[in-house]
Design an enzyme around this catalytic site. Structure first.
Site, short mmCIF file in Angstrom:
data_model
loop_
_atom_site.label_atom_id
_atom_site.label_comp_id
_atom_site.label_asym_id
_atom_site.label_seq_id
_atom_site.Cartn_x
_atom_site.Cartn_y
_atom_site.Cartn_z
N SER A 26 0.82 -1.21 0.00
CA SER A 26 0.00 0.00 0.00
C SER A 26 0.85 1.26 0.00
O SER A 26 0.51 2.25 -0.67
CB SER A 26 -0.94 0.00 1.21
OG SER A 26 -0.22 -0.11 2.42
N GLY A 153 7.07 10.97 7.62
CA GLY A 153 5.68 11.39 7.61
C GLY A 153 5.49 12.76 8.24
O GLY A 153 6.41 13.58 8.22
N ALA A 157 -0.90 5.80 3.88
CA ALA A 157 -1.21 5.44 2.50
C ALA A 157 -2.70 5.56 2.20
O ALA A 157 -3.10 6.01 1.12
CB ALA A 157 -0.74 4.01 2.22
N LYS A 208 8.66 5.02 16.60
CA LYS A 208 7.24 5.37 16.73
C LYS A 208 6.36 4.15 16.46
O LYS A 208 5.24 4.06 16.98
CB LYS A 208 6.88 6.55 15.82
CG LYS A 208 7.21 6.38 14.34
CD LYS A 208 6.04 5.95 13.51
CE LYS A 208 6.38 5.92 12.04
NZ LYS A 208 5.28 5.43 11.18
N ASP A 261 4.69 12.42 13.15
CA ASP A 261 4.66 11.03 12.70
C ASP A 261 4.32 10.09 13.85
O ASP A 261 3.60 9.10 13.67
CB ASP A 261 6.02 10.68 12.09
CG ASP A 261 5.93 9.57 11.06
OD1 ASP A 261 4.80 9.23 10.66
OD2 ASP A 261 6.98 9.05 10.63
N ARG A 272 -1.11 0.12 11.22
CA ARG A 272 -1.05 -1.33 11.31
C ARG A 272 -0.32 -1.77 12.59
O ARG A 272 -0.61 -2.84 13.13
CB ARG A 272 -0.38 -1.92 10.07
CG ARG A 272 1.06 -1.53 9.86
CD ARG A 272 1.58 -2.02 8.52
NE ARG A 272 0.92 -1.34 7.41
CZ ARG A 272 1.20 -1.56 6.13
NH1 ARG A 272 2.14 -2.44 5.80
NH2 ARG A 272 0.57 -0.92 5.18
#
Length: 346
Positions: A26, A153, A157, A208, A261, A272
């Site tokens: 992705s 970031g 996505a 992170k 981020d 995820r």
């Protein structure tokens, strides 16, 4: 060393016209969408699955990830052979999980990387070696440090697919490459900034994900928003201490590439790593959670690497990282481990 942003350079002579994107997930799909919005960047796209390649050629979409994204067939060219994909490009963009990067790049040699800019969008570390992806590329393929960059970031996505406003941070020691990469990725829904702190951005992107797993575990155990706020604020102390030990430079950790981020990964429904942690907190085994997700949670591999690096530095305490490591690798009950952890947070 300072890590302030680069200012725009009107005399920038570097141009990135063709990019080889390595990976079929992705995030790779989202990056290709971003890169082709300007209508001038050609993409050589290497994917492992030949059926996916056939589908992309016929229907101009990725059948497995972000299938709603329509790809520009004039600019996007799928490849089965990775050596062919990287031949003649200006830059190589890595977008496969860190655990699989060695296997994916194994057909390539240092000659394939010669005179090319290499960009990592991977938020993980090389397992067992405990090094960053950019460090691996530099040492394994003799890529000069000035020819390496990182994409940070905060950016998911799924929101790129929906064209929601997002931000990317491009980091490199090479000002001209960083500014050119920022230019070709900037569009109506993507803002870009540049910083010099390559390793700092990369380490933060790794840690992170570990914090996101801890937040997911907390949620799975029934802890609320109050506890998560304390968990995230303490994680910034953990990140600051770690970076001071392993890569001490002047940086502003409240900037989007760091704090931003971290926040999006720990709070977002699209994270995820948070999802993985939530399943662990609810009683799933690591294997069961991985199988049900059908996607890689980089934090699972990253926590082992960061935990082992931290042990090499006397006095470096990382209680959140240690807790996640104990749960995932020592199979200590999340309930027990979080009872210990909550007494260490302030």
């Amino acid at each position: 060393m300072s890590t302030e942003n680069y200012s725009t350079d009107q005399g920038n002579q570097i141009q990135i016209k063709r990019v080889a994107v390595i990976g079929g997930g992705s995030w790779a799909t989202a990056l290709i969408k971003i890169l082709t919005e300007n209508g001038e960047t050609n993409i050589n796209w290497w994917l492992r699955n030949t059926e996916d390649i056939s589908h992309i050629r016929a229907f101009h979409s990725n059948p497995r990830y972000l299938s709603s994204v329509k790809l520009n067939s004039e600019l996007v060219h799928p490849f089965e052979d990775i050596k062919e994909a990287v031949n003649g490009v200006d830059a190589i963009l890595l977008a496969v999980p860190a655990a699989f990067i060695q296997e994916a790049l194994s057909p390539l040699t240092a000659e394939d990387f010669k005179d090319k800019y290499v960009i990592s969008s991977i938020k993980g570390m090389i397992p067992e070696m405990n090094i960053l992806v950019t460090e691996y590329i530099e040492t394994q393929y003799n890529v000069p440090h000035k020819n390496v960059g990182v994409i940070g970031g905060p950016c998911h996505a799924e929101e790129v697919a929906m064209e929601k406003q997002a931000y990317l941070t491009l980091s490199s020691s090479n000002k001209k490459y960083a500014l050119e990469l920022a230019r070709i990725m900037r569009n109506r829904y993507i803002n870009t900034t540049t910083v010099k702190d390559l390793y700092g951005v990369e380490y933060c992107a790794v840690i992170k994900n570990i914090i996101a797993i801890s937040c997911g575990i907390a949620h799975g155990l029934g802890y609320g928003d109050n506890f998560q706020a304390v968990l995230v604020s303490n994680s910034m102390k953990e990140i600051r201490k770690f970076l001071k030990e392993v890569y001490k430079v002047k940086r502003d950790l409240t900037a989007s590439a760091y704090l931003g981020d971290l926040l999006v990964t720990t709070y977002s429904q699209f994270s995820r790593n948070r999802t993985f942690g939530n399943m662990i907190g609810r009683g799933y085994s690591v294997k069961a959670a991985q199988l049900e997700m059908n996607m890689i949670a980089e934090g699972y591999y990253a926590v082992k690497a960061i935990h082992e690096i931290a042990k090499q530095h006397e006095g470096l305490e990382m209680p959140i990282t240690k807790a996640v490591y104990h749960i995932l690798y020592d199979r200590i009950s999340p309930i027990v481990e979080f009872r210990i952890l909550k007494e260490q947070l302030k």
